[in-house]
Scaffold this active site. Structure first.
Site, PDB file in Angstrom:
ATOM      1  N   LYS A 295       0.910  -1.031   0.132  1.00 46.10           N
ATOM      2  CA  LYS A 295      -0.070   0.044   0.083  1.00 46.10           C
ATOM      3  C   LYS A 295       0.961   1.458  -0.043  1.00 46.10           C
ATOM      4  O   LYS A 295       2.017   1.075   0.602  1.00 46.10           O
ATOM      5  CB  LYS A 295      -0.884  -0.161   1.181  1.00 46.10           C
ATOM      6  CG  LYS A 295      -2.075   0.866   1.303  1.00 46.10           C
ATOM      7  CD  LYS A 295      -3.340   0.154   0.424  1.00 46.10           C
ATOM      8  CE  LYS A 295      -4.473   0.866   0.470  1.00 46.10           C
ATOM      9  NZ  LYS A 295      -5.596   0.206  -0.183  1.00 46.10           N
TER      10      LYS A 295
ATOM     11  N   GLY B 101     -21.093   6.123   4.600  1.00 47.12           N
ATOM     12  CA  GLY B 101     -20.262   6.493   3.700  1.00 47.12           C
ATOM     13  C   GLY B 101     -20.766   6.469   2.094  1.00 47.12           C
ATOM     14  O   GLY B 101     -21.057   5.277   1.932  1.00 47.12           O
TER      15      GLY B 101
ATOM     16  N   LYS C 131     -17.516   6.478  -3.560  1.00 50.01           N
ATOM     17  CA  LYS C 131     -17.541   5.657  -4.612  1.00 50.01           C
ATOM     18  C   LYS C 131     -18.372   4.229  -4.584  1.00 50.01           C
ATOM     19  O   LYS C 131     -18.633   3.817  -5.386  1.00 50.01           O
ATOM     20  CB  LYS C 131     -16.055   5.614  -5.284  1.00 50.01           C
ATOM     21  CG  LYS C 131     -15.229   6.740  -5.683  1.00 50.01           C
ATOM     22  CD  LYS C 131     -13.939   6.659  -6.075  1.00 50.01           C
ATOM     23  CE  LYS C 131     -12.688   6.535  -5.049  1.00 50.01           C
ATOM     24  NZ  LYS C 131     -11.417   6.285  -5.478  1.00 50.01           N
ATOM     25  N   VAL C 132     -17.647   3.484  -3.438  1.00 54.79           N
ATOM     26  CA  VAL C 132     -18.292   2.236  -3.244  1.00 54.79           C
ATOM     27  C   VAL C 132     -19.518   2.454  -2.497  1.00 54.79           C
ATOM     28  O   VAL C 132     -20.493   1.697  -2.988  1.00 54.79           O
ATOM     29  CB  VAL C 132     -17.245   1.335  -2.159  1.00 54.79           C
ATOM     30  CG1 VAL C 132     -17.909   0.113  -1.837  1.00 54.79           C
ATOM     31  CG2 VAL C 132     -15.869   1.234  -2.914  1.00 54.79           C
ATOM     32  N   GLY C 133     -19.833   3.080  -1.625  1.00 55.20           N
ATOM     33  CA  GLY C 133     -21.256   3.367  -0.861  1.00 55.20           C
ATOM     34  C   GLY C 133     -22.286   3.537  -2.001  1.00 55.20           C
ATOM     35  O   GLY C 133     -23.312   2.838  -1.774  1.00 55.20           O
TER      36      GLY C 133
END
Length: 360
Positions: free
Chosen positions: A83, A183, A186-188
């Protein structure tokens, strides 16, 4: 002029390598953490975030890179865990020169680390970084990439949530269940759509007013609550953390009314021992690095030439992986997070050992 510092070999945290990168002219300050290359090159996204200090940035990259090693192992990928973090406010610092400077540091690792999108970085940023390095995934479709990795991240989280629902309530569906999404990034956003399609009720929150307005405009049936504290205390069946990690802590877990925790955020548990606290309260926790692996599956597929249907099929298998981990946890009498760790460590050890077999 760039400044490059690295520490090699096993560290106190178990990392193989930690790289500190600085380019004073562009304002770049980055840290790349390589936890393990036992299964292959380390793969993990780059987070661009205004950390309070370098120590905070370092702690985050160490946690995230370790999590990526376990995530990639359980996703069945021949990739290790890494990461990177760029320390700073992306809205003020991000620009072509900074991203390209960062790309040169990634290139200097000679393929030990592949980067991709994360919080604060996007597909367009990966296209810029790729002008200086070959070791980038999550690129745009126009450049032969997979595009937005949040698509399959959300799909995988939904599959993990289905497996958790089956384990708790006997059926692999969220129909009639109330899910709290923390949240709406982008994913939520994608996860909310999957849940509504599955006939779940959704309550949600986000600190960004733009995300809240998006939900009001696109999904008016979603109930918006004031903040995460209100969502945690709400009458929900499933809690889905989909923003930054650490939201499951000594304060939130006792207040949580949900029976299942399944979300996209990385490192959801604030510290070791939270998984036991959840288990003691009868709350099923589907480990984050298991269920949110859809994104890394998507960008990993790009390395061999991206095929969306193939990647989606692999991400759909997160349902089976989650099911197996929950079953193993029951059989061994341990929290699911412990069962998942054991499976990941077993694969890293068994497959990593094969590198000692030398080929002529």
């Amino acid at each position: 002029m760039g400044v490059f510092a690295t520490t090699d070999g096993p560290s106190a945290t178990g990392h193989e390598q930690v790289v500190f990168c600085q380019d004073t002219q562009t304002g770049l300050r980055a840290i790349i953490g390589i936890y393990s290359t036992a299964l292959g090159p380390a793969l993990g996204g780059t987070r661009f975030y205004p950390y309070a200090s370098e120590d905070a940035a370092l702690a985050d990259v160490l946690d995230l890179s370790r999590g990526m090693a376990y995530k990639n192992a359980l996703a069945g990928l021949d990739l290790g865990g890494g990461k990177a973090v760029i320390w700073g406010d992306p809205e003020q610092l991000k620009g072509e020169a900074l991203l390209r400077a960062y790309g040169r540091f990634v290139e200097s690792l000679n393929g030990r680390y592949y980067t991709a999108c994360d919080v604060g970085t996007y597909v367009a940023d990966m296209d810029v970084i790729a002008r200086e390095t070959r070791y980038v995934t999550g690129r745009s479709v126009e450049h032969g990439g997979a595009g937005d990795s949040s698509v399959l991240t959300a799909w995988g989280v939904f599959q993990g949530m289905r497996a958790a629902a089956e384990h708790v309530w006997g059926a692999p569906t969220l129909a009639g269940r109330r899910v709290g999404v923390a949240g709406l990034g982008k994913v939520g956003k994608h996860l909310t759509r999957h849940l509504l399609d599955d006939r779940a009720e959704v309550a949600a929150t986000d600190v960004d007013p733009r995300a809240r307005e998006w939900v009001r405009a696109n999904h008016p049936q979603v109930e918006l609550v004031d903040d995460v504290a209100a969502l945690v205390a709400a009458d929900i069946d499933v809690y889905a953390p989909c923003a930054l990690g650490g939201t499951l802590n000594d304060e939130t877990v006792p207040a949580l009314r949900a029976k299942v925790v399944t979300g996209a955020a990385n490192n959801q548990l604030a510290h070791p021992g939270i998984e036991k606290l959840l288990a003691d309260r009868g709350i099923l926790y589907a480990p984050d690095y298991v269920v949110n692996a859809g994104g890394v599956i998507q960008v990993a597929d790009e390395i061999e030439g991206f095929n969306f249907e193939r990647a989606k099929l692999r991400a759909t298998k997160i349902y089976d992986t989650t099911r197996n981990i929950l079953r193993l946890a029951d059989e061994e009498g341990v929290p699911p997070a412990v069962a998942a760790d054991r499976l990941a460590e077993r694969r890293m050890a068994e497959v990593g050992r094969l590198r000692t077999i030398h080929l002529r």
